[in-house]
Write a protein that holds these residues in place. Sequence first.
Motif, mmCIF file in Angstrom:
data_model
loop_
_atom_site.group_PDB
_atom_site.id
_atom_site.type_symbol
_atom_site.label_atom_id
_atom_site.label_comp_id
_atom_site.label_asym_id
_atom_site.label_seq_id
_atom_site.Cartn_x
_atom_site.Cartn_y
_atom_site.Cartn_z
ATOM 1 N N MET A 12 0.822 -0.998 0.019
ATOM 2 C CA MET A 12 0.000 -0.250 -0.090
ATOM 3 C C MET A 12 0.756 1.139 -0.064
ATOM 4 O O MET A 12 1.930 1.222 0.865
ATOM 5 C CB MET A 12 -0.755 0.115 1.139
ATOM 6 C CG MET A 12 -1.647 1.024 1.415
ATOM 7 S SD MET A 12 -3.324 0.857 2.172
ATOM 8 C CE MET A 12 -3.968 -0.390 1.079
ATOM 9 N N SER A 48 -10.159 -9.287 1.074
ATOM 10 C CA SER A 48 -9.874 -8.336 -0.128
ATOM 11 C C SER A 48 -8.413 -7.872 0.075
ATOM 12 O O SER A 48 -7.869 -7.774 1.167
ATOM 13 C CB SER A 48 -10.753 -7.021 0.123
ATOM 14 O OG SER A 48 -10.295 -6.104 -0.615
ATOM 15 N N SER A 49 -7.686 -7.845 -1.090
ATOM 16 C CA SER A 49 -6.349 -7.870 -0.803
ATOM 17 C C SER A 49 -5.856 -6.210 -0.880
ATOM 18 O O SER A 49 -4.916 -6.021 -0.551
ATOM 19 C CB SER A 49 -5.711 -8.118 -2.485
ATOM 20 O OG SER A 49 -6.252 -7.517 -3.556
ATOM 21 N N ASN A 50 -7.183 -5.168 -0.658
ATOM 22 C CA ASN A 50 -6.941 -4.016 -0.548
ATOM 23 C C ASN A 50 -6.854 -3.677 0.935
ATOM 24 O O ASN A 50 -6.605 -2.690 1.227
ATOM 25 C CB ASN A 50 -8.096 -3.133 -1.200
ATOM 26 C CG ASN A 50 -7.942 -2.915 -2.720
ATOM 27 O OD1 ASN A 50 -7.055 -3.338 -3.335
ATOM 28 N ND2 ASN A 50 -9.111 -2.736 -3.206
ATOM 29 N N GLY A 51 -7.554 -4.577 1.686
ATOM 30 C CA GLY A 51 -7.567 -4.231 3.280
ATOM 31 C C GLY A 51 -9.045 -4.266 3.561
ATOM 32 O O GLY A 51 -10.034 -4.156 2.786
ATOM 33 N N THR A 52 -9.202 -4.101 4.969
ATOM 34 C CA THR A 52 -10.495 -4.052 5.468
ATOM 35 C C THR A 52 -10.576 -2.813 6.404
ATOM 36 O O THR A 52 -9.702 -2.879 7.375
ATOM 37 C CB THR A 52 -10.581 -5.579 6.190
ATOM 38 O OG1 THR A 52 -10.584 -6.399 5.338
ATOM 39 C CG2 THR A 52 -11.976 -5.384 6.968
ATOM 40 N N ASP A 108 -12.726 -2.083 -1.039
ATOM 41 C CA ASP A 108 -12.242 -2.327 0.569
ATOM 42 C C ASP A 108 -13.245 -3.291 1.334
ATOM 43 O O ASP A 108 -14.214 -3.228 0.938
ATOM 44 C CB ASP A 108 -12.035 -1.097 1.224
ATOM 45 C CG ASP A 108 -10.737 -0.237 0.844
ATOM 46 O OD1 ASP A 108 -10.283 -0.855 0.020
ATOM 47 O OD2 ASP A 108 -10.578 0.741 1.180
ATOM 48 N N ASN A 140 -2.350 5.814 1.705
ATOM 49 C CA ASN A 140 -2.969 5.775 3.043
ATOM 50 C C ASN A 140 -3.321 7.219 3.405
ATOM 51 O O ASN A 140 -3.987 7.316 4.314
ATOM 52 C CB ASN A 140 -1.583 5.568 3.847
ATOM 53 C CG ASN A 140 -1.612 4.100 4.338
ATOM 54 O OD1 ASN A 140 -2.475 3.115 3.891
ATOM 55 N ND2 ASN A 140 -0.420 3.435 5.153
ATOM 56 N N GLU A 185 -2.846 -0.085 9.062
ATOM 57 C CA GLU A 185 -2.398 1.080 8.630
ATOM 58 C C GLU A 185 -2.937 2.391 8.838
ATOM 59 O O GLU A 185 -2.238 3.300 8.747
ATOM 60 C CB GLU A 185 -2.811 0.854 6.939
ATOM 61 C CG GLU A 185 -2.232 -0.587 6.381
ATOM 62 C CD GLU A 185 -0.841 -0.191 5.905
ATOM 63 O OE1 GLU A 185 -0.236 0.511 6.098
ATOM 64 O OE2 GLU A 185 -0.230 -1.386 5.503
ATOM 65 N N ARG A 195 -4.560 -4.284 6.683
ATOM 66 C CA ARG A 195 -4.154 -4.746 5.522
ATOM 67 C C ARG A 195 -2.986 -5.773 5.616
ATOM 68 O O ARG A 195 -2.084 -5.493 6.511
ATOM 69 C CB ARG A 195 -3.724 -3.938 4.518
ATOM 70 C CG ARG A 195 -3.366 -4.563 3.216
ATOM 71 C CD ARG A 195 -3.109 -3.234 2.069
ATOM 72 N NE ARG A 195 -2.994 -4.002 0.708
ATOM 73 C CZ ARG A 195 -1.621 -4.453 -0.027
ATOM 74 N NH1 ARG A 195 -0.341 -3.987 0.877
ATOM 75 N NH2 ARG A 195 -1.478 -4.714 -1.086
ATOM 76 N N ASN A 196 -3.114 -7.215 5.513
ATOM 77 C CA ASN A 196 -2.073 -8.259 5.604
ATOM 78 C C ASN A 196 -1.948 -8.236 7.010
ATOM 79 O O ASN A 196 -0.625 -8.234 7.460
ATOM 80 C CB ASN A 196 -0.890 -7.950 4.876
ATOM 81 C CG ASN A 196 -1.172 -7.950 3.440
ATOM 82 O OD1 ASN A 196 -2.159 -8.828 3.023
ATOM 83 N ND2 ASN A 196 -0.486 -7.281 2.601
ATOM 84 N N ARG A 220 -6.903 7.550 2.926
ATOM 85 C CA ARG A 220 -7.690 6.775 3.679
ATOM 86 C C ARG A 220 -8.074 7.500 4.721
ATOM 87 O O ARG A 220 -9.029 7.543 5.547
ATOM 88 C CB ARG A 220 -7.273 5.321 3.556
ATOM 89 C CG ARG A 220 -7.626 4.627 2.510
ATOM 90 C CD ARG A 220 -7.078 2.840 2.740
ATOM 91 N NE ARG A 220 -7.762 1.984 1.873
ATOM 92 C CZ ARG A 220 -7.516 2.008 0.378
ATOM 93 N NH1 ARG A 220 -6.084 2.542 0.336
ATOM 94 N NH2 ARG A 220 -7.985 1.071 -0.182
#
Length: 267
Positions: A1, A81-85, A67, A6, A117, A112-113, A9
Motif C-alpha cells: 500500500m 480483499s487484497s486492498n484491506g479491511t 475495501d 494511506n 495502516e 491490510r495483511n 484513507r
Amino acid sequence: MTRNSNERRLEVACEVARQAGKHALSYFADRSRLNIEGKGVQDMFSQADVETEVLIREQLAAAFPDDGFFGEETEPSGLESSNGTWVVDPIDGTACFVVGIPTWCVSIAFVRNKRIEIGVIYDPNSDELFSASHGQGSFLNGQAIAVAKAQDFTGGMTGFSFSHRATPQSITGVLERLLSQGGMFYRNGSGALTLAYVACGRLNAFFEPHMNSWDSSAGVLLIREAGGWANETLEGDGLVKGALVMAAADGLAGSLKKLILGDETSS
C-alpha cells in the motif's frame, strides 16, 4: 500500500468519523429516542449504534468500493480483499452512551495483511480527533502527540477495560499486583478511548483480557505511532475473534508484560 493511498484513507476516515460522531451525538442529546436492546451480559446496542455504523460503512464504500468491512453492528464483507479491511466500532462505550455518561467514541481502523495502516478515534463530546497512519506519527486535532515518559507505575494511572467474555480472575490478579506496586487504575467504559488516552500521555498503560478488533485496532496504532508499545493483536484469527490487549509507554512495556503475564514472554 502506497503512502498516498494511506493519506487518502486517513483523510476520508477522519471526515467520516466526525460525521458519525455528529450523528451519534444527536441521539446522545435526546436519549428518549433510543430503543435499547441487549446482546449479552453487560452488552447492549440501540438504533444509534446501527445507524452510525451504516453511515460509516456507506461513506467508506463510496470512497473505497473494493475495501472490505468488519464492524460490530452489521455483517462483514470482503474480509479477504487484497486492498484491506475497515474495522469499525460506531459507538465504543454504548453502556455509557445510553445512560448519559460522555465517555464513548467512534473508532475506525484500516487493516491490510494483518498490519494496522490507519487508526482514527473521535470523541464528539470533547471534539477530540485522534489519528494515525503507519509510519507517520500520531496526532490529536492535528497536533503531534507522544506517550508518557513513565518508567514505573507509581507516577500515573493504568487504564483497564473488561467484558464478560473474559473471567473475573483474568483481571483481578493484575489489579492487585498493580496496586501492590503503588500504581492506580482507571476505567471509563470505552476501551478505544482509553487506548487513545495512553497514546497522548494521559494514561501510562492499558490492559484488557479480551478485546474485539473493532475496539482495539485504531487505539493500538495510535499508541505505536506515538512512541509506545502494544502487543500483536491481529495474530492468528485476532481480527475476527479478538485478543488480549496490553499497551504502554515504551519505558513501561517490560513492567506491564511482567505485571500481566508473569514469567511468560510476549511479542
